[in-house]
Design a protein around this motif. Structure first.
Motif, PDB file in Angstrom:
ATOM      1  N   HIS A  98       4.704  -2.139   3.876  1.00 35.64           N
ATOM      2  CA  HIS A  98       3.686  -1.219   3.186  1.00 35.64           C
ATOM      3  C   HIS A  98       2.171  -1.950   3.153  1.00 35.64           C
ATOM      4  O   HIS A  98       1.307  -1.214   3.713  1.00 35.64           O
ATOM      5  CB  HIS A  98       3.999  -0.570   1.943  1.00 35.64           C
ATOM      6  CG  HIS A  98       3.303   0.733   1.617  1.00 35.64           C
ATOM      7  ND1 HIS A  98       3.303   1.806   2.174  1.00 35.64           N
ATOM      8  CD2 HIS A  98       2.288   0.690   0.708  1.00 35.64           C
ATOM      9  CE1 HIS A  98       2.401   2.820   1.514  1.00 35.64           C
ATOM     10  NE2 HIS A  98       1.862   1.793   0.705  1.00 35.64           N
ATOM     11  N   HIS A 129      -1.258  -1.118   5.177  1.00 32.36           N
ATOM     12  CA  HIS A 129      -2.517  -0.803   4.454  1.00 32.36           C
ATOM     13  C   HIS A 129      -3.808  -1.678   4.986  1.00 32.36           C
ATOM     14  O   HIS A 129      -4.746  -1.193   5.525  1.00 32.36           O
ATOM     15  CB  HIS A 129      -2.524  -1.051   2.936  1.00 32.36           C
ATOM     16  CG  HIS A 129      -2.300   0.121   2.136  1.00 32.36           C
ATOM     17  ND1 HIS A 129      -2.921   1.157   2.250  1.00 32.36           N
ATOM     18  CD2 HIS A 129      -1.244   0.327   1.233  1.00 32.36           C
ATOM     19  CE1 HIS A 129      -2.249   2.431   1.362  1.00 32.36           C
ATOM     20  NE2 HIS A 129      -1.146   1.498   0.924  1.00 32.36           N
ATOM     21  N   ASP A 174      -1.885   6.360   1.706  1.00 31.50           N
ATOM     22  CA  ASP A 174      -0.778   6.335   2.356  1.00 31.50           C
ATOM     23  C   ASP A 174      -0.692   7.053   3.684  1.00 31.50           C
ATOM     24  O   ASP A 174      -0.767   8.478   3.611  1.00 31.50           O
ATOM     25  CB  ASP A 174       0.378   6.545   1.449  1.00 31.50           C
ATOM     26  CG  ASP A 174       0.559   5.339   0.490  1.00 31.50           C
ATOM     27  OD1 ASP A 174      -0.159   4.192   0.674  1.00 31.50           O
ATOM     28  OD2 ASP A 174       1.175   5.606  -0.553  1.00 31.50           O
TER      29      ASP A 174
HETATM   30 ZN    ZN Z   1       0.035   2.487  -0.507  1.00 29.12          ZN
END
Ligand code: ZN
Ligand code: KG4
Length: 338
Positions: free
Chosen positions: A116, A120, A307
């Motif tokens: 993750h 980003h 996100d």
């Molecule tokens: Zn995040």
């Protein structure tokens, strides 16, 4: 539809957003559907993991369908599935991973598990087609605060991180103390514009000389103590001043350490990443500091900072190009490091 293009489906479900995106080749996003649960969790003042998993499960198929429709592709057009495997909430991650595996198996196409945090950082490639490593990145989210050197597309070196709270977490907790609601970051950002950043002198925590680590739990307590002691004295609290002063202290440290990391690495580019990168004061401060230091600064649009599936598709495609696909037995890893 997109003949000759490599189509990646990116799936993200690590926290409170169910998101699916379609990426063409390396950097062209043709859909990025984000189903946010903020309205559900704000009643509780933060993300409730069990509720998050249940909503991911309810939403995931619909979000996949919508992302395909918006991109005008069918399942048959997809060449690769990229899915967040961690870090994040276990129950939330497993929903995305299970959906992605089912698709990869049914369509007989490769799957890649994506970190993750790499997502980003890689979000910046969408807005800046010319951006290439090496560069330094400040990654600031609800769960992480890191300074990272990116030497190559899949080469991430962590230079420093938080020893306690992440910066987004500190924003959310301070917002709660001030009664602003969840998520606190955007609320403090807005309120701070009306306040005096020098009204309260909150302590800047620099840690040992030369360290690129952070600590934000002290300032959270500092704000709580300040508010309580003012209340005890019967003084009224100016929320805007407290928000502005808190933010000034946090951003002094974030920007100071980031600029010193850039100086050490010798890289001339800075990429801002993660939900807190949407913060207007942090952006303005780093833009100014980088201008003075003759460093190029790259900041994704707000929607790409929080996100989303697009950043996972981009990172997954880069990983696949260098290392190939993962086995179908990949699993969620809630504590995955950058
Ligand atoms: Zn995040
Ligand atoms: O990256 P993200 O969407 O989720 C995680 O992976 O954690 O980041 C969410 C965090 C929350 O703590 C939220 O309060 C913060 O990003 N945030 C902001 C702003 N927008 C979102 N913090 C400060 N200023 C903002 N404008």
């Amino acid at each position: 539809m997109y003949k000759g293009k490599f189509v990646t489906l990116g799936v993200e479900s690590s926290c409170d957003e169910t998101s699916v995106a379609v990426l063409l080749d390396e950097r062209e996003i043709v859909s990025n559907v984000i189903s946010s649960q903020i309205d559900i969790h704000k009643e509780y003042g933060g993300v409730v993991p069990e509720i998050a998993s249940r909503h991911h499960l309810e939403n995931i198929n619909g979000v996949i369908t919508k992302a395909l429709e918006e991109a005008e592709v069918t399942l048959k057009d997809i060449d690769l599935i990229a899915v967040t495997v961690g870090p994040g909430l276990t129950g939330a991650l497993v929903i995305g991973v299970a959906a992605a595996k089912a698709l990869a198996l049914a369509l007989d196409i490769p799957i890649v598990g994506v970190n993750h945090m790499h997502g980003h950082i890689d979000a910046a490639y969408v807005k800046y087609p010319e951006l290439k490593p090496p560069f330094t990145s400040l990654v600031v989210s609800g769960g992480h605060t890191n300074i990272v050197n990116i030497a190559g597309y899949n080469d991430f070196e962590v230079l420093g991180g938080t020893r306690d709270d992440a910066v987004g977490e500190a924003y959310d907790k301070v917002a709660r103390v001030l009664g602003l609601g969840y998520p606190g970051g955007p609320k403090i950002d807005k309120l701070a514009k009306e306040g005096n950043p020098e009204a309260v002198d909150f302590k800047r925590v620099w840690l040992e000389k030369g360290s690129l680590d952070f600590s934000f739990s002290g300032i959270k307590t500092g704000v709580l103590n300040y508010v309580n002691s003012e209340k005890q004295k019967g003084s009224s609290i100016n929320n805007a001043d407290v928000a502005a002063s808190f933010q000034a202290a946090v951003i002094d440290v974030l920007a100071g350490k980031t600029m010193s990391a850039i100086k050490d690495s010798g890289y001339r580019k800075l990429v801002l990443a993660g939900g807190v990168a949407a913060n207007s004061k942090l952006r303005d401060t780093l833009i100014e500091n980088c201008e003075n230091a003759e460093v190029e600064v790259y900041i994704p649009d707000n929607i790409m900072c929080t996100d989303n599936g697009a950043m996972i598709a981009v990172a997954g495609q880069l990983k696949y190009k260098e290392f190939g696909g993962d086995d179908l037995d990949i699993d969620a890893n809630p504590n995955l490091e950058i």
